[in-house]
Design a protein around this motif. Structure first.
Motif, PDB file in Angstrom:
ATOM      1  N   VAL A 377       0.822  -1.097   0.044  1.00  0.00           N
ATOM      2  CA  VAL A 377      -0.030   0.039  -0.030  1.00  0.00           C
ATOM      3  C   VAL A 377       0.784   1.275   0.115  1.00  0.00           C
ATOM      4  N   ARG A 378       1.924   1.160   0.801  1.00  0.00           N
ATOM      5  CA  ARG A 378       2.773   2.724   0.962  1.00  0.00           C
ATOM      6  C   ARG A 378       2.949   3.119  -0.399  1.00  0.00           C
ATOM      7  N   PRO A 379       3.415   2.700  -1.456  1.00  0.00           N
ATOM      8  CA  PRO A 379       3.844   3.740  -2.331  1.00  0.00           C
ATOM      9  C   PRO A 379       2.696   4.297  -3.171  1.00  0.00           C
ATOM     10  N   PHE A 380       1.479   3.882  -2.711  1.00  0.00           N
ATOM     11  CA  PHE A 380       0.523   4.560  -3.506  1.00  0.00           C
ATOM     12  C   PHE A 380      -0.529   5.417  -2.838  1.00  0.00           C
ATOM     13  N   ILE A 381      -0.386   5.483  -1.476  1.00  0.00           N
ATOM     14  CA  ILE A 381      -1.076   6.569  -0.779  1.00  0.00           C
ATOM     15  C   ILE A 381      -0.311   7.538  -0.023  1.00  0.00           C
ATOM     16  N   THR A 382      -0.979   8.604   0.555  1.00  0.00           N
ATOM     17  CA  THR A 382      -0.738   9.480   1.478  1.00  0.00           C
ATOM     18  C   THR A 382      -1.485   9.372   2.688  1.00  0.00           C
ATOM     19  N   ALA A 383      -0.909   9.628   4.019  1.00  0.00           N
ATOM     20  CA  ALA A 383      -1.795   9.973   5.385  1.00  0.00           C
ATOM     21  C   ALA A 383      -1.333  11.169   5.763  1.00  0.00           C
ATOM     22  N   LEU A 384      -1.935  11.319   7.139  1.00  0.00           N
ATOM     23  CA  LEU A 384      -1.418  12.446   7.881  1.00  0.00           C
ATOM     24  C   LEU A 384       0.234  12.562   8.234  1.00  0.00           C
ATOM     25  N   ASP A 385       0.817  11.361   8.479  1.00  0.00           N
ATOM     26  CA  ASP A 385       2.150  11.292   8.770  1.00  0.00           C
ATOM     27  C   ASP A 385       2.977  10.579   7.617  1.00  0.00           C
ATOM     28  N   TRP A 386       2.306  10.456   6.384  1.00  0.00           N
ATOM     29  CA  TRP A 386       3.193   9.611   5.334  1.00  0.00           C
ATOM     30  C   TRP A 386       2.836  10.428   3.882  1.00  0.00           C
ATOM     31  N   THR A 387       4.056  10.415   3.243  1.00  0.00           N
ATOM     32  CA  THR A 387       4.031  10.670   1.826  1.00  0.00           C
ATOM     33  C   THR A 387       4.948   9.882   1.281  1.00  0.00           C
ATOM     34  N   PRO A 388       4.694   9.091   0.022  1.00  0.00           N
ATOM     35  CA  PRO A 388       5.852   8.246  -0.752  1.00  0.00           C
ATOM     36  C   PRO A 388       6.955   8.969  -1.223  1.00  0.00           C
ATOM     37  N   GLY A 389       6.848  10.318  -1.362  1.00  0.00           N
ATOM     38  CA  GLY A 389       7.872  10.996  -2.166  1.00  0.00           C
ATOM     39  C   GLY A 389       7.985  10.252  -3.579  1.00  0.00           C
ATOM     40  N   GLY A 390       9.260  10.244  -3.649  1.00  0.00           N
ATOM     41  CA  GLY A 390       9.382   9.469  -5.007  1.00  0.00           C
ATOM     42  C   GLY A 390       9.322   8.147  -5.348  1.00  0.00           C
ATOM     43  N   LEU A 391       8.922   7.455  -4.267  1.00  0.00           N
ATOM     44  CA  LEU A 391       8.569   6.075  -4.246  1.00  0.00           C
ATOM     45  C   LEU A 391       7.461   5.514  -5.171  1.00  0.00           C
ATOM     46  N   THR A 392       6.591   6.228  -5.317  1.00  0.00           N
ATOM     47  CA  THR A 392       5.503   6.025  -6.520  1.00  0.00           C
ATOM     48  C   THR A 392       6.032   6.125  -7.823  1.00  0.00           C
ATOM     49  N   ASP A 393       7.155   6.987  -8.196  1.00  0.00           N
ATOM     50  CA  ASP A 393       7.509   7.026  -9.350  1.00  0.00           C
ATOM     51  C   ASP A 393       8.985   6.304  -9.796  1.00  0.00           C
ATOM     52  N   ALA A 394       9.178   5.443  -8.675  1.00  0.00           N
ATOM     53  CA  ALA A 394      10.621   4.875  -8.741  1.00  0.00           C
ATOM     54  C   ALA A 394      10.778   3.947  -9.714  1.00  0.00           C
ATOM     55  N   ALA A 395      11.513   4.167 -10.612  1.00  0.00           N
ATOM     56  CA  ALA A 395      12.036   3.146 -11.841  1.00  0.00           C
ATOM     57  C   ALA A 395      11.914   1.620 -11.365  1.00  0.00           C
ATOM     58  N   ASP A 396      12.243   1.257 -10.027  1.00  0.00           N
ATOM     59  CA  ASP A 396      12.658  -0.432  -9.572  1.00  0.00           C
ATOM     60  C   ASP A 396      11.428  -0.685  -8.834  1.00  0.00           C
ATOM     61  N   LEU A 397      10.294   0.215  -8.825  1.00  0.00           N
ATOM     62  CA  LEU A 397       9.085  -0.025  -7.817  1.00  0.00           C
ATOM     63  C   LEU A 397       8.491  -1.574  -8.184  1.00  0.00           C
ATOM     64  N   ARG A 398       8.595  -1.833  -9.632  1.00  0.00           N
ATOM     65  CA  ARG A 398       7.869  -3.180  -9.887  1.00  0.00           C
ATOM     66  C   ARG A 398       8.729  -4.374  -9.372  1.00  0.00           C
ATOM     67  N   ALA A 399      10.083  -4.121  -9.300  1.00  0.00           N
ATOM     68  CA  ALA A 399      10.942  -5.023  -8.791  1.00  0.00           C
ATOM     69  C   ALA A 399      10.860  -5.220  -7.469  1.00  0.00           C
ATOM     70  N   ARG A 400      10.529  -4.133  -6.635  1.00  0.00           N
ATOM     71  CA  ARG A 400      10.522  -3.881  -5.187  1.00  0.00           C
ATOM     72  C   ARG A 400       9.040  -4.680  -4.766  1.00  0.00           C
ATOM     73  N   MET A 401       8.109  -4.603  -5.768  1.00  0.00           N
ATOM     74  CA  MET A 401       6.658  -5.170  -5.288  1.00  0.00           C
ATOM     75  C   MET A 401       6.579  -6.594  -5.768  1.00  0.00           C
ATOM     76  N   THR A 402       7.516  -7.202  -6.572  1.00  0.00           N
ATOM     77  CA  THR A 402       7.374  -8.680  -7.141  1.00  0.00           C
ATOM     78  C   THR A 402       7.817  -9.380  -6.027  1.00  0.00           C
ATOM     79  N   PRO A 403       7.048 -10.632  -5.675  1.00  0.00           N
ATOM     80  CA  PRO A 403       7.461 -11.536  -4.729  1.00  0.00           C
ATOM     81  C   PRO A 403       8.605 -12.126  -5.027  1.00  0.00           C
ATOM     82  N   SER A 404       9.483 -12.341  -3.874  1.00  0.00           N
ATOM     83  CA  SER A 404      10.984 -13.092  -4.417  1.00  0.00           C
ATOM     84  C   SER A 404      10.764 -14.602  -4.563  1.00  0.00           C
TER      85      SER A 404
END
Length: 413
Positions: A377-404
């Protein structure tokens, strides 16, 4: 000797029925018996085979009336030219089995299909007679799912809906031309006509608020169909588009997907190997997105690669990675429609978020408690104390989200 013969029939015809996946009891209604002395119920617990929408387990006796068939569908193990052991139940034998299995608490319902014997009318007549005897002679209130024979007289189809909770007519192949080529005795137009008649009867049986007299129930759990995956070369996007049109056109409760499994003595017109079982699983996930998350078939197709769904990640995550301009979504102000598109948030989680945020501003910790896991969930939401910053647009996001370790879809057979 008779008992042994019945057991042999059961072994043959229960095994032959396993290729039909379209048997779940979703949406069935309670049936009241005369004087409260009826047999069977869809409300108890038994051997786990299917689940109702509220989570209750409903076990089904799943058999064919017979695996004899006058049709010669190339992809079917029970085709006329197939060299398989044959068996046939009588109507009374199916009734007896259903009642005896129920009384032993093995089952709570019946799924009954059949090969075509003599003619479509004769076969449908026998299927209806089983349900009629169970309902009228034995006051059976359990779940009954009958397979429709599309070629049968419409009056028999209408009668089937009066006794069965659900009806199903299988389209079987996503491409119409493939059905003509591989199942020459079947006509997709006839199948669709039968499904259309069922839809009209189901809708006519829904009472209007102003009606004092309720119309007779007709297939209260609706109708379903099955598509065989990997037998005709259809891509995933073709299959998803076909499912969407079936849902819209015939008011189906479910489309079931069954990965093609090579059969003995198969024709050269069929593939030599079966498709990855994970493909079947991804199609079910895509189907779920259309039914409960507001996705269109086109949106699912946009995230596909050359018409095929990604086997490494689920379709919802694939869409999110392909639509990064839509994210991040503010969990405190985002619309329900967008929250449902956040990977990792299900329908229940979104409903909880909408309820809780009326009384307090949500933090990331709160979201973690309201959903199953916060990692996706974290790369795709903002909350009161959270913003993903550049994580949403990170080039390696797919690799991070793919199960090992990739999950493995187990075979039913």
């Amino acid at each position: 000797m008779a008992v042994l013969d019945l057991r042999r029939k059961l072994a043959v015809l229960a095994d032959a029925a396993k290729y039909d996946a379209s048997c779940a009891s979703s949406g069935t209604s309670k049936r009241d018996s005369i004087g409260g002395k009826g047999v069977g119920s869809t409300e108890g617990m038994g051997i786990c085979h299917a689940y109702t929408p509220d989570g209750r387990c409903v076990s089904l006796l799943k058999i064919l009336l017979t695996n004899f068939c006058i049709y010669d569908c190339v992809y079917c193990i029970n085709r006329a030219s197939s060299n398989v052991q044959r068996a046939r139940f009588s109507v009374d034998e199916v009734v007896e089995l259903t009642l005896n299995f129920y009384k032993r608490n093995y089952i709570e319902g019946l799924f009954l299909s059949s090969g075509i014997i003599r003619s479509g009318d004769y076969t449908m007549e026998q299927l209806v007679l089983v349900a009629k005897k169970l309902r009228e002679e034995h006051d059976f209130r359990g779940y009954i799912h009958l397979k429709l024979i599309p070629e049968a007289d419409p009056r028999l189809v209408e009668e089937a809906g009066l006794y069965a909770d659900r009806l199903s007519a299988n389209i079987e192949l996503p491409r119409d031309e493939a059905l003509k080529r591989l199942a020459p005795q079947k006509d997709v137009g006839v199948i669709k006509q039968a499904m259309g008649r069922v839809r009209l009867k189901v809708e006519a049986a829904r009472p209007a608020k102003k009606d004092r007299a309720k119309p007779p129930k007709f297939a209260p759990a609706g109708q379903s169909t099955q598509l065989i995956i990997g037998a005709d070369g259809a891509s995933d996007t073709e299959i998803v588009d076909r499912s969407a049109s079936l849902y819209a056109g015939y008011g189906l409760r479910r489309v079931y997907y069954s990965a093609f499994s090579p059969i003995p003595d198969s024709s050269s017109a069929l593939p030599l190997s079966k498709p990855p079982l994970m493909r079947e699983h991804r199609l079910y996930q895509a189907d779920w997105l259309m039914r409960f998350y507001g996705f269109s078939s086109a949106e699912i197709g946009d995230a596909a690669n050359d018409g095929m769904l990604d086997l490494a990640i689920d379709p919802k995550l694939a869409w999110a990675l392909n639509s990064r301009a839509q994210f991040p979504v503010d969990v405190n102000t985002g619309a329900r429609e967008m929250l449902l598109r956040v990977p990792g948030l299900g329908v229940k989680s979104v409903n909880r978020i909408l309820q809780v945020r009326r009384w307090r501003t949500l933090r990331l910790e709160d979201i973690g408690r309201l959903c199953r896991g916060i990692h996706k969930v974290r790369p795709f939401i903002t909350a009161l104390d959270w913003t993903p910053g550049g994580l949403t647009d990170a080039a390696d996001l797919r690799a991070r989200m793919t199960p090992s370790v990739q999950p493995v879809q187990l075979s039913l057979f």
